[in-house]
Design a protein around this motif. Structure first.
Motif, short mmCIF file in Angstrom:
data_model
loop_
_atom_site.label_atom_id
_atom_site.label_comp_id
_atom_site.label_asym_id
_atom_site.label_seq_id
_atom_site.Cartn_x
_atom_site.Cartn_y
_atom_site.Cartn_z
N ARG A 40 2.25 -4.39 -7.97
CA ARG A 40 2.50 -3.74 -6.69
C ARG A 40 1.24 -3.17 -6.05
NH1 ARG A 40 7.76 -2.82 -5.18
NH2 ARG A 40 9.28 -3.36 -6.74
N ALA A 41 0.20 -3.96 -6.06
CA ALA A 41 -1.03 -3.56 -5.38
C ALA A 41 -0.83 -3.70 -3.86
CB ALA A 41 -2.19 -4.44 -5.83
N ASN A 42 -1.71 -3.09 -3.12
CA ASN A 42 -1.68 -3.17 -1.68
C ASN A 42 -1.89 -4.63 -1.25
OD1 ASN A 42 -2.39 -3.12 1.08
ND2 ASN A 42 -3.15 -1.03 0.89
N LEU A 43 -1.20 -5.06 -0.20
CA LEU A 43 -1.29 -6.45 0.26
C LEU A 43 -2.72 -6.82 0.67
CD1 LEU A 43 1.95 -6.93 2.36
CD2 LEU A 43 1.41 -7.91 0.16
N LEU A 49 -5.47 -5.55 -0.54
CA LEU A 49 -6.22 -5.70 -1.79
C LEU A 49 -5.93 -7.04 -2.45
CD1 LEU A 49 -8.03 -4.42 -4.00
CD2 LEU A 49 -5.91 -3.60 -5.05
#
Length: 109
Positions: free
Chosen positions: A86-89, A91
């Motif tokens: 669930r990393a930032n899009l 990133l």
């Protein structure tokens, strides 16, 4: 004067605007955030990742035919791994681009 081709594109843009606007405006009128079931909320949170995958995965293998398959595959796995955690899009996209570029340079050398 607007010719027939321009009129078609203007109507197309208005139609796309309307189709995009309705899903953004309608939800507050039909349900409240505290009434959304947890499973539906979880499923809705996954939509950006699903769309990102549907847009990127086919394009990666088709549009980058001259790049090494290793770089493409590893960068795709990096994107999937970051999305899983669930990393930032932003990133996810930047990391996969950097990995792809780095491996492309290494393999080509």
């Amino acid at each position: 004067m607007v010719n027939q081709s321009d009129a078609f594109y203007i109507l197309l843009l208005i139609g796309m605007w309307f189709v995009t606007l309705v899903p953004r405006i309608a939800p507050p009128f039909f349900w409240r955030a505290d009434k959304v079931p947890p499973k539906l909320s979880f499923a809705l949170a996954l939509i950006p990742f699903a769309v990102l995958g549907a847009l990127i995965v086919p394009g990666v293998f088709v549009s980058m035919e001259e790049t090494p398959l290793l770089a493409t595959t590893v960068s795709l796995l990096v994107a999937i791994g970051l999305a899983f955690y669930r990393a930032n899009l932003v990133l996810i996209v930047l990391a996969s681009i950097l990995v792809h570029y780095g491996l492309s340079v290494l393999v080509a050398a």
